[in-house]
Design an enzyme around this catalytic site. Structure first.
Site, PDB file in Angstrom:
ATOM      1  N   SER B  21      52.267  20.670  92.767  1.00  0.00           N
ATOM      2  CA  SER B  21      52.645  19.092  92.890  1.00  0.00           C
ATOM      3  C   SER B  21      51.638  18.767  93.800  1.00  0.00           C
ATOM      4  O   SER B  21      51.345  19.126  94.938  1.00  0.00           O
ATOM      5  CB  SER B  21      54.069  19.054  93.358  1.00  0.00           C
ATOM      6  OG  SER B  21      54.219  17.629  93.399  1.00  0.00           O
ATOM      7  N   LYS B  45      53.038  15.441  89.928  1.00  0.00           N
ATOM      8  CA  LYS B  45      53.217  14.498  91.270  1.00  0.00           C
ATOM      9  C   LYS B  45      54.515  14.350  91.852  1.00  0.00           C
ATOM     10  O   LYS B  45      55.406  13.618  90.992  1.00  0.00           O
ATOM     11  CB  LYS B  45      52.304  13.336  91.187  1.00  0.00           C
ATOM     12  CG  LYS B  45      52.161  12.506  92.357  1.00  0.00           C
ATOM     13  CD  LYS B  45      51.026  12.939  93.387  1.00  0.00           C
ATOM     14  CE  LYS B  45      51.261  12.170  94.504  1.00  0.00           C
ATOM     15  NZ  LYS B  45      51.292  12.840  95.709  1.00  0.00           N
ATOM     16  N   ASN B 128      61.542  18.717  96.764  1.00  0.00           N
ATOM     17  CA  ASN B 128      60.451  18.584  97.899  1.00  0.00           C
ATOM     18  C   ASN B 128      61.447  17.907  98.906  1.00  0.00           C
ATOM     19  O   ASN B 128      61.635  16.937  99.144  1.00  0.00           O
ATOM     20  CB  ASN B 128      59.229  17.723  97.486  1.00  0.00           C
ATOM     21  CG  ASN B 128      58.566  17.602  98.621  1.00  0.00           C
ATOM     22  OD1 ASN B 128      58.649  18.230  99.614  1.00  0.00           O
ATOM     23  ND2 ASN B 128      57.513  16.863  98.510  1.00  0.00           N
ATOM     24  N   CYS B 131      57.971  17.204 102.626  1.00  0.00           N
ATOM     25  CA  CYS B 131      56.803  16.688 102.741  1.00  0.00           C
ATOM     26  C   CYS B 131      56.560  16.049 104.113  1.00  0.00           C
ATOM     27  O   CYS B 131      57.370  15.373 104.805  1.00  0.00           O
ATOM     28  CB  CYS B 131      56.688  15.167 101.950  1.00  0.00           C
ATOM     29  SG  CYS B 131      55.124  14.164 102.029  1.00  0.00           S
ATOM     30  N   GLY B 244      50.524  28.471  98.785  1.00  0.00           N
ATOM     31  CA  GLY B 244      49.895  28.225  99.896  1.00  0.00           C
ATOM     32  C   GLY B 244      48.782  29.041  99.873  1.00  0.00           C
ATOM     33  O   GLY B 244      48.530  30.242 100.135  1.00  0.00           O
ATOM     34  N   GLY B 266      47.308  25.317  94.476  1.00  0.00           N
ATOM     35  CA  GLY B 266      47.135  23.840  94.914  1.00  0.00           C
ATOM     36  C   GLY B 266      45.988  23.446  95.289  1.00  0.00           C
ATOM     37  O   GLY B 266      45.263  23.120  94.292  1.00  0.00           O
TER      38      GLY B 266
END
Lengths: 241, 305
Positions: B21, B45, B128, B131, B244, B266
């Site tokens: 995302s 997103k 999520n 953030c 990650g 990502g």
């Protein structure tokens, strides 16, 4: 957007801290006012650089050394291979230019106006160009614009060359439309001074350069726009300054 | 022939590769340059109830082997995502998508998840709670086991699709938070979000990013992410989506050996728009070289005894 391997043909300093790089590779689909995004070994993010000039198989970039990435670029020698994303951004729209468009560039904002001037001339228009710099030894491309057949005026902030003052001090002349690229304070001054509609090329720190990360979003009258994908060129009426 | 298929709580994926995302928009930019249907799925997103501009620019800074971002959940809001983005997305992507949902209150999480749950084409909900770039929301829900569990319960009560809680690495004990989510009914755990960091502009003597701090991603965070996937795998029984700094097929395998069932890619998408495609295409050959016939066989395979 294309991912293209380019070979470096030439990389020379043409003014103080300002370099011209000529690359050999596929330039299909590139338009004036677009930018390319260079992958440099050892740097994580790409470097977005405006397109100064292009021809089939040849791409010219002019860049100013401002940090480690551009300093690395200045060290590259002919034969070096570069991974470049091309055809990024919307580019200038020449349709509304009228007969006598004015092109206003400041410092590192001058290069994209060169391909634009070429296109306008090819369309039979008569562009005049104002090139603004801080001082004489930063001036570049005055002769090249004249060689194209465009009228070229140079301003320097310290008066060491051309007209003393800012680009706005050379704008008191008739024009049908304008195109501008340069640092934000200059763009805002042009915005205030201009008497016609026009197009502004904006700059912002970018993540990807192709519209995916939302790193370079700006506010416009038409909502949130990505400088990299919906811009970098915006119409005067879109800006909320 | 290598079998790259994996399953996330019943959602079958052709391969474990999922663009993360915030690095893949709603898919269109990438669909212009390759057929994104070769991906396992992708996570769209991060979406909130209200439209958001996000943070003022600059939002991006470069780091050694990575980048900082402080986009701040820019998105058109759940109404437009459902009415405009999802129909457009379905034209270019024909597999179930991962819906990434964020919020500023428990009610907002529940409302958005309930609405996205009803959308055809959504295969999994990634919540999520991590953030780092918004205030009074996002990460504040993911930094204590109690609030993470509270969001999980609220979302699970109103959804039917698998719910994966996306966790923050900016905590002292990520395993405890993962366990709290599992106990509250989460179908899986997704980790890691970005690590909080900053850069200072020497000329301006001020932070590069207007928000002061941003989230660090890219290869710099891969070892940290891998360690946390490992810890969470030891702590929970539900599937894990690991992410990650993943940049190549070998990284995907490391994540899976640490315990991930699927792997998100990502920042790599931002520096090489073909990164996820290349990883999908490299994966079978890398598996063959390492004598892996079924990818599912290696999940958690580095945990011996």
């Amino acid at each position: 957007m294309l991912d293209v391997k380019f070979e470096l043909l030439e990389n020379v300093e043409i003014a103080r801290n300002t370099y011209k790089m000529v690359l050999r590779g596929d330039t299909a689909g590139i338009r004036p006012g677009q930018f390319v995004n260079l992958k440099l070994p050892g740097f994580y993010l790409r470097r977005p650089i405006s397109v100064c000039d292009f021809a089939p198989g040849a791409l010219t970039l002019i860049y100013k050394v401002v940090g480690h990435g551009t300093a690395y670029m200045a060290e590259l020698t002919p034969g070096a291979e570069l991974d470049v994303l091309t055809g990024l951004g919307n580019g200038y729209d020449t349709a509304p230019s009228g007969e006598h468009p004015l092109l206003i560039g400041g410092g590192a904002g001058v290069p994209p106006l060169f391909a634009l001037a070429k296109k306008l001339l090819a369309e039979g228009k008569k562009p005049a160009v104002i090139l603004g710099f801080n001082t004489k030894d930063e001036v570049f491309y005055e002769a090249q614009f004249r060689a194209l057949g465009a009228e070229a005026l140079v301003t320097t902030a310290d008066g060491s060359y051309g007209i003393k003052g800012f680009v706005t001090d050379a704008m008191d002349r008739p024009y049908t439309y304008f195109y501008t690229c340069g640092p934000e304070p200059m763009l805002k001054a042009v915005y205030e001074k201009s008497r016609t509609s026009g197009q502004f090329s904006l700059e912002e720190r970018m993540g990807c350069g192709f519209g995916a990360c939302m790193g370079c979003t700006c506010k416009t009258t038409g909502g949130h726009k990505r400088v990299c994908k919906d811009g970098p060129v915006f119409e005067k009426e879109e800006l909320v300054w | 022939m290598v079998n790259t298929k994996v399953s996330l709580s019943g959602l079958a994926l052709d391969n474990p590769v999922i663009p993360a995302s915030g690095t893949f928009g709603y898919g269109y930019e990438f669909a212009e340059i390759y057929d994104i249907n070769l991906l396992g799925s992708f996570s769209f997103k991060g979406t909130t109830r209200e439209p958001r501009f996000g943070n003022e620019p600059p939002r991006i800074a470069e780091t050694a082997s990575g980048m900082l971002n402080a986009v701040g959940l820019q998105n058109p809001g759940i109404d437009k995502v459902i009415s405009e983005e999802l129909p457009r997305l379905r034209r270019v992507f024909h597999k179930p998508v991962v819906a990434n949902i964020s919020g500023f209150s428990i009610d907002e999480y529940a409302e958005c998840c309930a609405r996205i749950d009803r959308e055809e084409g959504v295969g999994l909900i990634e919540v999520n709670i991590s953030c780092p770039n918004v205030h009074n929301g996002g990460m504040s829900f993911g930094t204590s086991p109690e609030s993470a569990a509270e969001v999980t319960r609220a979302v699970k009560a109103v959804t039917t699709k698998p719910v994966y809680m996306k966790l923050s690495p900016n905590v002292t004990d990520i395993a405890a938070i993962a366990r709290a989510c599992e106990d509250a009914g989460a179908d899986g755990i997704s980790l890691i979000n970005t690590l909080m960091g900053m850069r200072i502009d020497l000329k301006r003597r001020a932070p590069v990013i207007r928000n002061v701090t941003g989230g660090l991603s890219g290869p710099a965070v891969f070892p940290v992410a891998l360690r946390m996937v490992w810890q969470v795998y030891e702590a929970v029984g539900v599937p894990i989506i690991g992410m990650g700094g993943v940049a190549c097929a070998e990284d995907v395998l490391e994540m899976m050996l640490a315990g991930a069932t699927a792997v998100e890619v990502g920042a790599a998408n931002l520096v090489d728009p073909f990164a996820s495609k290349k990883i999908v295409e490299e994966l079978p050959a890398v598996c063959e070289r390492l004598h892996i016939e079924n990818l599912t066989d290696i999940i958690g395979g580095a945990h011996h005894g």
